[in-house]
Design a protein around this motif. Sequence first.
Motif, PDB file in Angstrom:
ATOM      1  N   PHE A  50       9.001 -25.361  24.260  1.00  0.00           N
ATOM      2  CA  PHE A  50       8.104 -25.209  23.386  1.00  0.00           C
ATOM      3  C   PHE A  50       8.558 -24.340  22.272  1.00  0.00           C
ATOM      4  O   PHE A  50       9.412 -23.345  22.475  1.00  0.00           O
ATOM      5  N   ASN A  95       0.831 -34.089  28.868  1.00  0.00           N
ATOM      6  CA  ASN A  95      -0.443 -33.718  28.317  1.00  0.00           C
ATOM      7  C   ASN A  95      -0.085 -32.200  27.569  1.00  0.00           C
ATOM      8  O   ASN A  95       0.810 -31.760  27.778  1.00  0.00           O
ATOM      9  N   ILE A  96      -1.036 -32.187  26.565  1.00  0.00           N
ATOM     10  CA  ILE A  96      -0.685 -30.694  26.074  1.00  0.00           C
ATOM     11  C   ILE A  96      -1.725 -29.865  26.561  1.00  0.00           C
ATOM     12  O   ILE A  96      -2.958 -30.081  26.858  1.00  0.00           O
ATOM     13  N   GLY A 100      -1.136 -24.624  24.222  1.00  0.00           N
ATOM     14  CA  GLY A 100      -0.520 -25.519  23.408  1.00  0.00           C
ATOM     15  C   GLY A 100       0.812 -25.975  23.835  1.00  0.00           C
ATOM     16  O   GLY A 100       1.839 -26.518  23.211  1.00  0.00           O
ATOM     17  N   ILE A 101       1.127 -25.813  25.158  1.00  0.00           N
ATOM     18  CA  ILE A 101       2.278 -26.359  25.634  1.00  0.00           C
ATOM     19  C   ILE A 101       2.376 -27.455  26.554  1.00  0.00           C
ATOM     20  O   ILE A 101       1.348 -27.769  27.278  1.00  0.00           O
ATOM     21  N   ARG A 102       3.245 -28.209  26.470  1.00  0.00           N
ATOM     22  CA  ARG A 102       3.313 -29.638  27.097  1.00  0.00           C
ATOM     23  C   ARG A 102       3.221 -29.244  28.655  1.00  0.00           C
ATOM     24  O   ARG A 102       4.155 -28.299  29.009  1.00  0.00           O
ATOM     25  N   GLU A 103       2.674 -30.203  29.239  1.00  0.00           N
ATOM     26  CA  GLU A 103       2.713 -30.128  30.771  1.00  0.00           C
ATOM     27  C   GLU A 103       2.346 -31.517  31.442  1.00  0.00           C
ATOM     28  O   GLU A 103       1.923 -32.250  30.841  1.00  0.00           O
TER      29      GLU A 103
END
Length: 190
Positions: A50, A95-96, A100-103
């Motif tokens: 991130f 997903n976001i 707001g972090i990708r996971e």
Amino acid sequence: MKKDFRKKIIEYRNNKDTDFISKNSQIITEKLLLMDCIKYANTIMLYLDFNNEVKTDHLITKLISLKKTVAAPVTIKDKRKLIPFKITNLKDGINIGSYGIREPKQNPYNELNVEDIDILIVPAVAYDKNCYRLGYGGGFYDRFIECLREDAITIGIAFDLQVFDYIPKENHDAQLNYLITENNIYLGKI
């Protein structure tokens, strides 16, 4: 004190250009891939980068190609908890999420048991040379580390600019086994 220190380091790291981040992330990835603990691990959990954190996409792709089970956390914000989910691919399986972090997508078949994790690679705002980390202030990783198997290995990855002789820490702050930067490998709790 922690809050001001955190803010200053994040600001400094965010001012680094793309070339600096990419080049040094690649060096850190190569060092990680040479570590015996990585070579012999079955299940590795790490973060999806991130902002200007050490980039992890190349490492994830490489670990998957080496037939490792690779996981990343899904953040359950209201419970202040991380849940490991297997990453099947970086294009369709992400997903976001919170903050707001990708996971990873939350497919129940891809949820992993914390006890299955052999290695945990964590982000942080800053570290000291004894492998203590200063996170983002939520305590998510500190609580997660407490749930790992006793023989699980914890590794911090960061740029040299994030490593200090001293960082503000408290009793609940976790000490990691290793800290890897572009120029150094630090040993912590062994």
